[in-house]
Design an enzyme around this catalytic site. Sequence first.
Site, PDB file in Angstrom:
ATOM      1  N   GLU A   1     -38.016   8.788  17.882  1.00 57.50           N
ATOM      2  CA  GLU A   1     -37.530   7.519  18.431  1.00 57.50           C
ATOM      3  C   GLU A   1     -38.452   7.108  19.558  1.00 57.50           C
ATOM      4  OE1 GLU A   1     -33.364   7.982  19.394  1.00 57.50           O
ATOM      5  OE2 GLU A   1     -32.881   8.714  17.409  1.00 57.50           O
TER       6      GLU A   1
ATOM      7  N   ALA B   1     -23.403   5.307  21.054  1.00 62.91           N
ATOM      8  CA  ALA B   1     -22.685   5.532  22.317  1.00 62.91           C
ATOM      9  C   ALA B   1     -22.872   4.360  23.280  1.00 62.91           C
ATOM     10  CB  ALA B   1     -23.193   6.802  22.970  1.00 62.91           C
TER      11      ALA B   1
ATOM     12  N   CYS C   1     -25.067   9.158  12.153  1.00 61.94           N
ATOM     13  CA  CYS C   1     -25.015   8.701  13.554  1.00 61.94           C
ATOM     14  C   CYS C   1     -25.054   9.915  14.475  1.00 61.94           C
ATOM     15  CB  CYS C   1     -23.736   7.906  13.803  1.00 61.94           C
ATOM     16  SG  CYS C   1     -23.734   6.308  12.984  1.00 61.94           S
ATOM     17  N   ALA C   2     -25.562  11.061  13.963  1.00 57.11           N
ATOM     18  CA  ALA C   2     -25.573  12.280  14.787  1.00 57.11           C
ATOM     19  C   ALA C   2     -26.949  12.467  15.432  1.00 57.11           C
ATOM     20  CB  ALA C   2     -25.195  13.480  13.941  1.00 57.11           C
ATOM     21  N   ARG C   3     -27.896  12.969  14.676  1.00 57.64           N
ATOM     22  CA  ARG C   3     -29.241  13.188  15.204  1.00 57.64           C
ATOM     23  C   ARG C   3     -30.275  13.057  14.096  1.00 57.64           C
ATOM     24  NH1 ARG C   3     -28.039  12.143  19.336  1.00 57.64           N
ATOM     25  NH2 ARG C   3     -28.331  13.142  21.341  1.00 57.64           N
TER      26      ARG C   3
ATOM     27  N   HIS D   1     -30.174   3.799  17.784  1.00 54.49           N
ATOM     28  CA  HIS D   1     -29.451   4.810  18.560  1.00 54.49           C
ATOM     29  C   HIS D   1     -28.410   4.157  19.494  1.00 54.49           C
ATOM     30  CE1 HIS D   1     -29.922   9.185  20.115  1.00 54.49           C
ATOM     31  NE2 HIS D   1     -28.699   8.768  20.340  1.00 54.49           N
ATOM     32  N   LEU D   2     -27.506   3.446  18.862  1.00 54.23           N
ATOM     33  CA  LEU D   2     -26.541   2.645  19.645  1.00 54.23           C
ATOM     34  C   LEU D   2     -25.122   3.182  19.624  1.00 54.23           C
ATOM     35  CD1 LEU D   2     -27.405  -1.089  18.750  1.00 54.23           C
ATOM     36  CD2 LEU D   2     -27.995   0.203  20.803  1.00 54.23           C
TER      37      LEU D   2
ATOM     38  N   THR E   1     -23.158  16.929  12.878  1.00 51.74           N
ATOM     39  CA  THR E   1     -23.504  18.219  13.502  1.00 51.74           C
ATOM     40  C   THR E   1     -24.469  17.964  14.660  1.00 51.74           C
ATOM     41  OG1 THR E   1     -25.511  18.605  12.238  1.00 51.74           O
ATOM     42  CG2 THR E   1     -23.451  19.268  11.188  1.00 51.74           C
TER      43      THR E   1
ATOM     44  N   ASP F   1     -17.333  22.540   8.148  1.00 50.43           N
ATOM     45  CA  ASP F   1     -17.752  22.936   9.502  1.00 50.43           C
ATOM     46  C   ASP F   1     -17.512  24.445   9.555  1.00 50.43           C
ATOM     47  OD1 ASP F   1     -17.639  21.455  12.683  1.00 50.43           O
ATOM     48  OD2 ASP F   1     -17.505  23.629  12.399  1.00 50.43           O
TER      49      ASP F   1
ATOM     50  N   ILE G   1     -16.558  14.183  17.215  1.00 52.47           N
ATOM     51  CA  ILE G   1     -16.780  12.897  16.551  1.00 52.47           C
ATOM     52  C   ILE G   1     -16.386  12.979  15.075  1.00 52.47           C
ATOM     53  CG2 ILE G   1     -18.510  11.144  15.957  1.00 52.47           C
ATOM     54  CD1 ILE G   1     -20.002  12.076  18.568  1.00 52.47           C
TER      55      ILE G   1
END
Length: 528
Positions: free
Chosen positions: A262, A283, A231-233, A280-281, A204, A172, A153
């Site tokens: 969440e 995906a 938008c990862a975690r 959490h949208l 990450t 990275d 991503i």
Amino acid sequence: MTFQVLITDPLSEDGIFPLRQAENFELTVKTDLTNEELLDEINHYDALLIRSQTSVTRAVIESAPNLKIIGRAGVGVDNIDLSAATENGVIVVNAPDGNTNSAAEHTMAMLTALARKIPQAFISLKNKEWDRKSFVGVEVKNKTLGVVGLGRIGSEVAARAKGQRMQVVAYDPFLTSEKAHKLGITKGTLEEVLRAGDFISIHTPLLKETKNLIDEEAFKLMKDGVQLVNCARGGIVNEDALYDAIVSGKVAGAALDVFEEEPFVGHKLLTLPQVIATPHLAASTIEAQESVAIDVSADVVSFLTHGLVQNPVNLPSVSKELMGKVAPFFDLTEKLGAFVSQLIDGIVEEVTIHYYGDVAGFDVRPLTRNTLKGLLKGNLGDHVNDVNAKYLADQIGITVNEHKTSTTKSFTNLITVSARTKHGERSVSGTLLNGLGGRIVKVDKYYVDVVPEGNLIFVRHQDQPGAIGRVGTILAKENINIAAMQVGRTNIGGDAIMMLTIDEYVGGYDVNQLKELDDIFDVTALKL
Ligand code: NAD
Ligand code: MLT
């Protein structure tokens, strides 16, 4: 046999269609189970399919004696206790590619919405205000985007940001200069990226190492007025530190799709006008959901029917091509492991598997796992499988060595398994004969030719007239029928062996009684 599959998060109906169609698969969809209800429900299922909502804890895994596979329709597996899955021999598969594009598009949408304050302006307009002064934004063109985590991503986001004429600097641990050059971006350290970004986007996984990666100290390194996208975690960005950094004016804005806990409702971050958020949208597109559901459904069907998977998380991936080459050796390697485990006296401390000839040309790790499975099954039972065999061997403290030699003297392929205990080392070698299956061709230093199956008695004796007859007579008295027999010796009158294939396992008969004969040194009953 019908495989029972439980789906506990909403998955695309079109995506799971192949699973619904598959023969011998029965699907149960229960998407509103509490943690306690899941513990009660899970015990008779072979497969569990989830997204990010279901928490697959150790307790869930340990309440599921039939569970063989967990399919995560998405990338992140932080909601699954992977150690518990591996320990219990449950394979975890995910769908790493299916939602990359959607997540990258969502990240860019969040970045643009953040820069131009679109959600705030929309709320104001919905409140019947026509305010053109409060929502002045900034352009992203010629700004620097700092990307933390340049995997699937992160790379897609970097490419899109380049299209928006942003400069991109990324960190990275696995980013090579070549890849950075190819993407037209700058490679930096984490600190350089945090210092350089007008915008910073996090990509990450959530790991021990990335938990709170963006904390108070990280915010101090950033430019004043930086804008952050996650938008990862949740948990990678410390939410309290972010709140303070926004309130202090250090951070001008944040766009968040993911949260430490969440559902994320009523959190103080949501009271700040600088924060925009989605539940959490990233995906959640028709395309991504269909794609990830197809991928995990295919792996579940393939694993339960043929033992093959495309996207394993807790097992090294085996390509179809490699599987085609190594699969014919599976039975032989498992039998060699089982054979040597029954031959040895004491606890195995070290196992050495030597691959010779053709087989040495392959990635033999699946065969090593299979050998360990055979070796451990005798003591640990059917609980041992490909997923946990190496883990269990490590836990017991067995050192596992793997050697390869491309040449063989007499066979096109040969596999030797040696096990060392306090009492010494024993070994067995096997080969796969074209069209004829596996053969055990050597036990310790003796050459034999034995089909590795059924019930065997291995006898070490003095090579002298009558020894074979005496063993035969004693077994006949016990009504033990000999189906096949092989003898081997090093030199005339020296040490020799007999390998007897018998019709039934010796059961109650204590084979050690054979040792009462003067010329018998050692007797072992084996079951393969
Ligand atoms: P990926 O595995 O392809 O990429 C992750 C990258 O992070 C890897 O290149 C890895 O080397 C790097 N990394 C690991 N530790 C790092 C560290 N300490 N510092 C910097 N980089 C580090 O994964 P992906 O498919 O690109 O997914 C990225 C993230 O997005 C994951 O957390 C995933 O769960 C999440 N995701 C979220 C959504 C959503 O709906 N919000 C959708 C898809 C994926
Ligand atoms: C993922 O990791 O793939 C995302 O969390 C997507 C999701 O399942 O919503």
